[in-house]
Design an enzyme around this catalytic site. Structure first.
Site, PDB file in Angstrom:
ATOM      1  N   ASP A 239       0.851  -1.194   0.000  1.00 50.44           N
ATOM      2  CA  ASP A 239       0.000   0.000   0.000  1.00 50.44           C
ATOM      3  C   ASP A 239       0.889   1.247   0.000  1.00 50.44           C
ATOM      4  O   ASP A 239       1.889   1.316   0.706  1.00 50.44           O
ATOM      5  CB  ASP A 239      -0.910  -0.013   1.233  1.00 50.44           C
ATOM      6  CG  ASP A 239      -2.070   0.951   1.099  1.00 50.44           C
ATOM      7  OD1 ASP A 239      -3.213   0.485   1.034  1.00 50.44           O
ATOM      8  OD2 ASP A 239      -1.828   2.176   1.054  1.00 50.44           O
TER       9      ASP A 239
ATOM     10  N   ASN B  77     -12.837  -3.364   2.592  1.00 52.57           N
ATOM     11  CA  ASN B  77     -13.837  -2.299   2.615  1.00 52.57           C
ATOM     12  C   ASN B  77     -14.759  -2.448   1.409  1.00 52.57           C
ATOM     13  O   ASN B  77     -14.291  -2.668   0.288  1.00 52.57           O
ATOM     14  CB  ASN B  77     -13.149  -0.934   2.586  1.00 52.57           C
ATOM     15  CG  ASN B  77     -12.290  -0.697   3.813  1.00 52.57           C
ATOM     16  OD1 ASN B  77     -12.596  -1.187   4.893  1.00 52.57           O
ATOM     17  ND2 ASN B  77     -11.212   0.055   3.650  1.00 52.57           N
TER      18      ASN B  77
ATOM     19  N   GLY C 156     -15.992   2.446   3.657  1.00 51.43           N
ATOM     20  CA  GLY C 156     -14.677   3.087   3.578  1.00 51.43           C
ATOM     21  C   GLY C 156     -13.908   2.762   2.313  1.00 51.43           C
ATOM     22  O   GLY C 156     -12.700   2.987   2.245  1.00 51.43           O
ATOM     23  N   GLN C 157     -14.591   2.221   1.293  1.00 47.45           N
ATOM     24  CA  GLN C 157     -13.892   1.870   0.049  1.00 47.45           C
ATOM     25  C   GLN C 157     -13.616   3.119  -0.773  1.00 47.45           C
ATOM     26  O   GLN C 157     -14.514   3.944  -0.994  1.00 47.45           O
ATOM     27  CB  GLN C 157     -14.726   0.871  -0.771  1.00 47.45           C
ATOM     28  CG  GLN C 157     -13.996   0.359  -2.004  1.00 47.45           C
ATOM     29  CD  GLN C 157     -14.738  -0.766  -2.724  1.00 47.45           C
ATOM     30  OE1 GLN C 157     -15.871  -1.118  -2.374  1.00 47.45           O
ATOM     31  NE2 GLN C 157     -14.097  -1.327  -3.726  1.00 47.45           N
TER      32      GLN C 157
ATOM     33  N   HIS D 100     -10.170  -5.236  -3.162  1.00 46.63           N
ATOM     34  CA  HIS D 100      -8.822  -5.417  -2.598  1.00 46.63           C
ATOM     35  C   HIS D 100      -8.933  -5.781  -1.134  1.00 46.63           C
ATOM     36  O   HIS D 100      -9.726  -5.227  -0.393  1.00 46.63           O
ATOM     37  CB  HIS D 100      -7.957  -4.164  -2.778  1.00 46.63           C
ATOM     38  CG  HIS D 100      -8.615  -2.902  -2.311  1.00 46.63           C
ATOM     39  ND1 HIS D 100      -9.544  -2.234  -3.068  1.00 46.63           N
ATOM     40  CD2 HIS D 100      -8.482  -2.206  -1.167  1.00 46.63           C
ATOM     41  CE1 HIS D 100      -9.962  -1.171  -2.409  1.00 46.63           C
ATOM     42  NE2 HIS D 100      -9.341  -1.138  -1.240  1.00 46.63           N
TER      43      HIS D 100
ATOM     44  N   HIS E  20      -6.960  -5.714   2.309  1.00 47.13           N
ATOM     45  CA  HIS E  20      -5.816  -5.149   3.034  1.00 47.13           C
ATOM     46  C   HIS E  20      -5.241  -6.235   3.933  1.00 47.13           C
ATOM     47  O   HIS E  20      -6.000  -6.927   4.634  1.00 47.13           O
ATOM     48  CB  HIS E  20      -6.253  -3.999   3.937  1.00 47.13           C
ATOM     49  CG  HIS E  20      -6.800  -2.803   3.233  1.00 47.13           C
ATOM     50  ND1 HIS E  20      -6.072  -1.650   3.056  1.00 47.13           N
ATOM     51  CD2 HIS E  20      -8.006  -2.573   2.651  1.00 47.13           C
ATOM     52  CE1 HIS E  20      -6.810  -0.757   2.419  1.00 47.13           C
ATOM     53  NE2 HIS E  20      -7.992  -1.280   2.161  1.00 47.13           N
TER      54      HIS E  20
END
Ligand code: 5GP
Ligand code: ZN
Length: 119
Positions: A33, A93, A99-100, A106, A108
């Site tokens: 990230d 998310n 919270g995307q 994806h 995390h």
């Protein structure tokens, strides 16, 4: 492989935008990230463009299972500490309320000694 030409993460899969690769196979790509919220923080994505977890179907069952089972293996390889005193967090998310920010599914994976920016 179905890519979306306007999608940031599709461009990363295709190598059009550089990333620090963690892992790649025929279905999955993983990369660090850009704004890590933990000492170790990478994203694991399906290579094919799927906007959200809630867009996935029974046809993606194997893909999702593969990603979930890869998480501990890749976390350890990236430096996560093993066992109950170590570990990692998996976070996915979904949608704005979830919270995307990037609309390519994806996962995390975060690890490393605390404190983290993200709890
Ligand atoms: P979300 O909030 O959608 O679950 O997470 C998106 C993540 O993508 C964020 O943690 C953000 O730091 C990361 N990100 C956004 N743009 C880039 C980029 O260009 N490269 C990389 N490696 N990560 C990115
Ligand atoms: Zn995409």
């Amino acid at each position: 492989m179905s890519h979306n030409p306007d999608c940031l993460f599709c461009k990363i899969v295709e190598g059009k935008i550089p990333s620090k690769k963690v892992y790649e196979d025929e279905d999955v790509f993983a990369f660090h990230d850009i704004r890590p919220a933990a000492p170790i923080h990478f994203l694991m994505i399906p290579k094919k463009h799927i906007p959200m977890l809630s867009d996935m179907t029974i046809l993606d069952e194997q893909l999702l299972g593969k990603m979930m089972l890869l998480a501990p293996k890749l976390a350890l390889e990236a430096g996560a500490r093993p066992g109950e005193s170590g570990g990692f967090k998996v976070l996915l998310n979904n949608g704005a309320d979830g919270g995307q920010e990037v609309y390519h599914v994806h996962m995390h994976v975060m690890a490393g000694p605390r404190p983290w920016k993200y709890q």
